[in-house]
Design a protein around this motif. Structure first.
Motif, PDB file in Angstrom:
ATOM      1  N   VAL A   8       0.874  -1.243   0.353  1.00 15.80           N
ATOM      2  CA  VAL A   8       0.333   0.147  -0.235  1.00 15.80           C
ATOM      3  C   VAL A   8       0.857   1.272   0.465  1.00 15.80           C
ATOM      4  O   VAL A   8       0.867   2.457   0.215  1.00 15.80           O
ATOM      5  CB  VAL A   8      -0.545   0.063   1.198  1.00 15.80           C
ATOM      6  CG1 VAL A   8      -2.033  -1.461   1.509  1.00 15.80           C
ATOM      7  CG2 VAL A   8      -0.027  -0.173   2.401  1.00 15.80           C
ATOM      8  N   GLY A   9       2.443   1.010  -0.328  1.00 17.40           N
ATOM      9  CA  GLY A   9       3.214   2.249  -0.053  1.00 17.40           C
ATOM     10  C   GLY A   9       3.416   2.618   0.899  1.00 17.40           C
ATOM     11  O   GLY A   9       3.247   2.208   2.056  1.00 17.40           O
ATOM     12  N   PRO A  36       5.572  -1.087  -4.409  1.00 15.74           N
ATOM     13  CA  PRO A  36       4.411  -0.686  -4.324  1.00 15.74           C
ATOM     14  C   PRO A  36       3.157  -0.680  -4.621  1.00 15.74           C
ATOM     15  O   PRO A  36       3.745  -0.359  -6.204  1.00 15.74           O
ATOM     16  CB  PRO A  36       4.297   0.181  -3.139  1.00 15.74           C
ATOM     17  CG  PRO A  36       5.724   1.050  -3.054  1.00 15.74           C
ATOM     18  CD  PRO A  36       6.871   0.003  -4.649  1.00 15.74           C
ATOM     19  N   LEU A  37       2.121  -1.817  -4.968  1.00 18.36           N
ATOM     20  CA  LEU A  37       1.238  -1.736  -5.698  1.00 18.36           C
ATOM     21  C   LEU A  37       0.933  -0.274  -6.475  1.00 18.36           C
ATOM     22  O   LEU A  37       0.164  -0.412  -7.497  1.00 18.36           O
ATOM     23  CB  LEU A  37      -0.198  -2.482  -4.963  1.00 18.36           C
ATOM     24  CG  LEU A  37       0.295  -4.041  -5.086  1.00 18.36           C
ATOM     25  CD1 LEU A  37      -0.528  -4.791  -4.585  1.00 18.36           C
ATOM     26  CD2 LEU A  37       1.544  -4.470  -5.980  1.00 18.36           C
ATOM     27  N   ILE A  38       0.461   0.901  -5.509  1.00 22.59           N
ATOM     28  CA  ILE A  38      -0.043   2.039  -5.685  1.00 22.59           C
ATOM     29  C   ILE A  38       0.939   3.198  -6.234  1.00 22.59           C
ATOM     30  O   ILE A  38       0.659   4.259  -6.422  1.00 22.59           O
ATOM     31  CB  ILE A  38       0.056   3.034  -4.616  1.00 22.59           C
ATOM     32  CG1 ILE A  38       1.065   2.910  -3.430  1.00 22.59           C
ATOM     33  CG2 ILE A  38      -1.630   2.621  -3.428  1.00 22.59           C
ATOM     34  CD1 ILE A  38       2.219   4.039  -3.415  1.00 22.59           C
ATOM     35  N   ILE A  39       2.081   1.855  -6.990  1.00 22.07           N
ATOM     36  CA  ILE A  39       2.842   2.964  -8.216  1.00 22.07           C
ATOM     37  C   ILE A  39       1.606   3.685  -9.231  1.00 22.07           C
ATOM     38  O   ILE A  39       0.620   2.953  -9.226  1.00 22.07           O
ATOM     39  CB  ILE A  39       3.791   1.672  -8.641  1.00 22.07           C
ATOM     40  CG1 ILE A  39       4.879   2.535  -9.310  1.00 22.07           C
ATOM     41  CG2 ILE A  39       3.374   0.666  -9.422  1.00 22.07           C
ATOM     42  CD1 ILE A  39       6.311   2.223  -9.676  1.00 22.07           C
ATOM     43  N   SER A  40       2.293   4.724  -9.387  1.00 21.62           N
ATOM     44  CA  SER A  40       1.153   5.574 -10.703  1.00 21.62           C
ATOM     45  C   SER A  40       2.339   4.922 -12.228  1.00 21.62           C
ATOM     46  O   SER A  40       2.791   4.794 -11.765  1.00 21.62           O
ATOM     47  CB  SER A  40       1.259   7.075 -10.332  1.00 21.62           C
ATOM     48  OG  SER A  40       2.701   7.466 -10.401  1.00 21.62           O
ATOM     49  N   LYS A  82      -9.818   0.159  -4.758  1.00 19.74           N
ATOM     50  CA  LYS A  82      -9.810  -0.938  -6.127  1.00 19.74           C
ATOM     51  C   LYS A  82      -8.444  -1.441  -6.911  1.00 19.74           C
ATOM     52  O   LYS A  82      -8.427  -0.894  -7.840  1.00 19.74           O
ATOM     53  CB  LYS A  82     -10.493  -1.084  -6.624  1.00 19.74           C
ATOM     54  CG  LYS A  82     -11.979  -0.206  -6.666  1.00 19.74           C
ATOM     55  CD  LYS A  82     -12.982  -0.521  -8.354  1.00 19.74           C
ATOM     56  CE  LYS A  82     -14.739  -0.496  -7.390  1.00 19.74           C
ATOM     57  NZ  LYS A  82     -15.548  -0.579  -6.273  1.00 19.74           N
ATOM     58  N   VAL A  83      -7.208  -1.301  -5.779  1.00 25.20           N
ATOM     59  CA  VAL A  83      -5.938  -1.005  -5.667  1.00 25.20           C
ATOM     60  C   VAL A  83      -5.295  -2.418  -6.571  1.00 25.20           C
ATOM     61  O   VAL A  83      -4.500  -2.388  -7.963  1.00 25.20           O
ATOM     62  CB  VAL A  83      -5.187  -0.799  -4.512  1.00 25.20           C
ATOM     63  CG1 VAL A  83      -3.091  -1.002  -5.150  1.00 25.20           C
ATOM     64  CG2 VAL A  83      -5.286   0.365  -4.287  1.00 25.20           C
ATOM     65  N   VAL A  84      -5.644  -3.411  -6.258  1.00 22.40           N
ATOM     66  CA  VAL A  84      -5.776  -4.728  -7.012  1.00 22.40           C
ATOM     67  C   VAL A  84      -6.491  -4.989  -8.665  1.00 22.40           C
ATOM     68  O   VAL A  84      -5.341  -5.211  -9.253  1.00 22.40           O
ATOM     69  CB  VAL A  84      -6.210  -5.991  -5.719  1.00 22.40           C
ATOM     70  CG1 VAL A  84      -5.587  -7.449  -6.585  1.00 22.40           C
ATOM     71  CG2 VAL A  84      -5.894  -5.664  -4.954  1.00 22.40           C
ATOM     72  N   GLU A  85      -7.025  -4.373  -8.969  1.00 22.87           N
ATOM     73  CA  GLU A  85      -8.350  -4.174  -9.872  1.00 22.87           C
ATOM     74  C   GLU A  85      -6.618  -3.357 -10.666  1.00 22.87           C
ATOM     75  O   GLU A  85      -6.950  -3.438 -12.331  1.00 22.87           O
ATOM     76  CB  GLU A  85      -9.490  -3.457 -10.220  1.00 22.87           C
ATOM     77  CG  GLU A  85     -10.123  -4.315  -9.629  1.00 22.87           C
ATOM     78  CD  GLU A  85     -10.043  -4.162  -8.105  1.00 22.87           C
ATOM     79  OE1 GLU A  85      -9.287  -4.253  -7.436  1.00 22.87           O
ATOM     80  OE2 GLU A  85     -11.496  -4.539  -6.926  1.00 22.87           O
ATOM     81  N   THR A  86      -5.367  -3.064 -10.518  1.00 24.85           N
ATOM     82  CA  THR A  86      -5.309  -2.145 -11.300  1.00 24.85           C
ATOM     83  C   THR A  86      -3.402  -2.576 -11.508  1.00 24.85           C
ATOM     84  O   THR A  86      -2.798  -2.637 -13.151  1.00 24.85           O
ATOM     85  CB  THR A  86      -4.613  -0.383 -10.488  1.00 24.85           C
ATOM     86  OG1 THR A  86      -3.637  -1.056  -9.392  1.00 24.85           O
ATOM     87  CG2 THR A  86      -6.213   0.463 -10.076  1.00 24.85           C
ATOM     88  N   VAL A  87      -3.301  -3.540 -10.673  1.00 28.39           N
ATOM     89  CA  VAL A  87      -2.359  -4.420 -11.610  1.00 28.39           C
ATOM     90  C   VAL A  87      -1.695  -5.091 -12.521  1.00 28.39           C
ATOM     91  O   VAL A  87      -0.851  -4.974 -13.268  1.00 28.39           O
ATOM     92  CB  VAL A  87      -2.363  -5.097  -9.850  1.00 28.39           C
ATOM     93  CG1 VAL A  87      -1.031  -6.253 -10.455  1.00 28.39           C
ATOM     94  CG2 VAL A  87      -1.940  -4.483  -8.832  1.00 28.39           C
TER      95      VAL A  87
END
Ligand code: PLP
Length: 397
Positions: free
Chosen positions: A52-53, A372-376, A302-307
């Protein structure tokens, strides 16, 4: 007067003769800043922890709130503590089948160790199976099932009765039999250099375990909690384990692990002898509160959906004649180079250019990408530019 680096080398136990020795000051989102103010892209999340950063506000608030109510009160399993109950309930709600009963511990190795004990106790069998090039932790018990002789031989005798099979090899499943207590396996092998197996393989593995009453213990310590594009990596393979092990990113940056199974299987730790597995700090209330906040953050945003889309961006950007292959799934990737020497020089150059990566325990010629999964998207672009520039720099050296 010794400086912090010298004190670190003198008073902190070392595990290599060449630590990175970067002295860090602050971390926020995907960036880590050292004491000289230099910023680095964190491409490893230390390792696969900070999903989550860094400095996630929801996690920090949950930690503060819980610490102000209470921290440690009692060994695991005696008092009813809301942070543990809420976190276990949330995980159970997300998990399929009978994975409804959570035993919280402190680390990945402890989760695997607890799962091994549970499988042996429940089946009444002693033999275990694990995979070549598997890493499940460093404790004496877990070392017994590690898939590399290099790291084991100096610490023998280990727990006897473990057989190593090849990850993804259908033929090797014939070694599962009526003496097998459990098969311990990663859904995606991390330290082997990010290796995947087919859905058919996991189906066959599940069937073989069912046929002989062996427990299937799944290690999602590195690949779980959204890293591969689904909350749990096994959801992409259509099978359900008997025991699931989680840790690393489970605590949103705080130390926690868990082994999860059905209530009836888990009950075998409560009798003959009772207190079959105990821990003082396992499921620490502050770690549970942080873990629940991190999990809610992943879901609410909805972070996982962006992976999956972010994986594609890395794959699209990282095209270079020196990158032989990009392996993996989601934001658990390996960049394959031709040798350890090339890989090490590129990693060192990346660090010089402001990006932190490393290689894998059992695959030293590939570079790890686990941000981190929150990377833009912009941060992915920038990170890829640093990697490509670093490769070019070492070619022209
Ligand atoms: N399992 C896997 C797949 C891991 O990658 C690790 C750590 O890297 C572990 C287990 C052990 O976790 P810990 O270091 O918390 O003991």
């Amino acid at each position: 007067m010794l400086n912090n680096r010298q004190l670190f080398l003198q008073h902190n136990a070392q595990t290599t003769f060449f630590p990175l020795l970067l002295e860090m000051q602050k971390a926020e989102g995907v960036m880590i800043t050292d004491v000289n103010g230099k910023k680095y892209f964190d491409m490893i999340s230390g390792i696969a922890v900070s999903n989550v950063g860094h400095g996630n506000k929801q996690v920090l608030d949950a930690i503060t709130e819980q610490a102000q109510s209470y921290m440690h009160l009692m060994v695991y399993g005696e008092f009813v503590q809301a942070p543990q109950v809420n976190f276990a309930k949330k995980l159970s709600d997300l998990l399929p089948g009978n994975l409804q009963c959570v035993y919280f511990v402190n680390s990945g190795a402890e989760a695997i160790d607890g799962a091994l004990k549970l499988a042996k106790r429940y089946t009444g069998r002693a033999e275990t199976i694990s995979c070549k090039n598997a890493y499940h932790g460093s404790s004496q018990g877990v070392l017994s099932i590690m898939g590399s002789e290099t790291y084991k031989s100096a610490y023998r005798p280990l727990i006897p009765g473990n057989r190593l099979i090849e990850f993804g090899n259908f033929d090797d499943l014939k070694h599962i039999n009526h003496r097998t207590a459990c098969v311990v396996i990663e859904t995606i092998q991390g330290e082997a250099g990010v290796r995947t197996a087919s859905a058919e393989y996991f189906k066959a593995l599940r069937e073989a375990c069912n046929n002989y009453g062996a427990m299937l213990i799944l290690d999602e310590i590195q690949c779980g909690m959204g890293r591969t594009g689904s909350m749990f990596a096994f959801e992409q393979y259509q099978f359900v384990p008997d025991i699931l092990c989680l840790s690393k990113s489970l605590g949103g940056g705080m130390p926690i692990g868990a082994f999860i199974s059905s209530t009836s299987i888990m009950q075998s730790l409560a009798h003959e002898p009772m207190l079959g597995h105990i821990t003082t700090f396992g499921g620490h209330p502050v770690c549970c509160a942080a873990g629940l906040a991190a999990l809610n953050y992943l879901i609410d945003n909805k972070v996982v959906e962006t992976v999956a889309k972010k994986e594609q961006l890395f794959r699209k950007k990282l095209i270079h004649s020196h990158i032989k292959e990009i392996r993996g799934r989601g934001l658990m990737l390996a960049l394959q180079f031709d040798s350890f020497d090339t890989n090490k020089r590129i990693i060192d150059c990346c660090i010089k250019n402001g990006l932190i990566s490393d290689w894998f325990l059992f695959c030293d010629n590939a570079m790890r990408l686990a941000p981190p999964l929150i990377i833009s998207d912009d941060e992915i672009e920038e990170a890829c530019n640093i990697i490509l520039k670093s490769i070019d720099e070492i070619i022209h050296q």
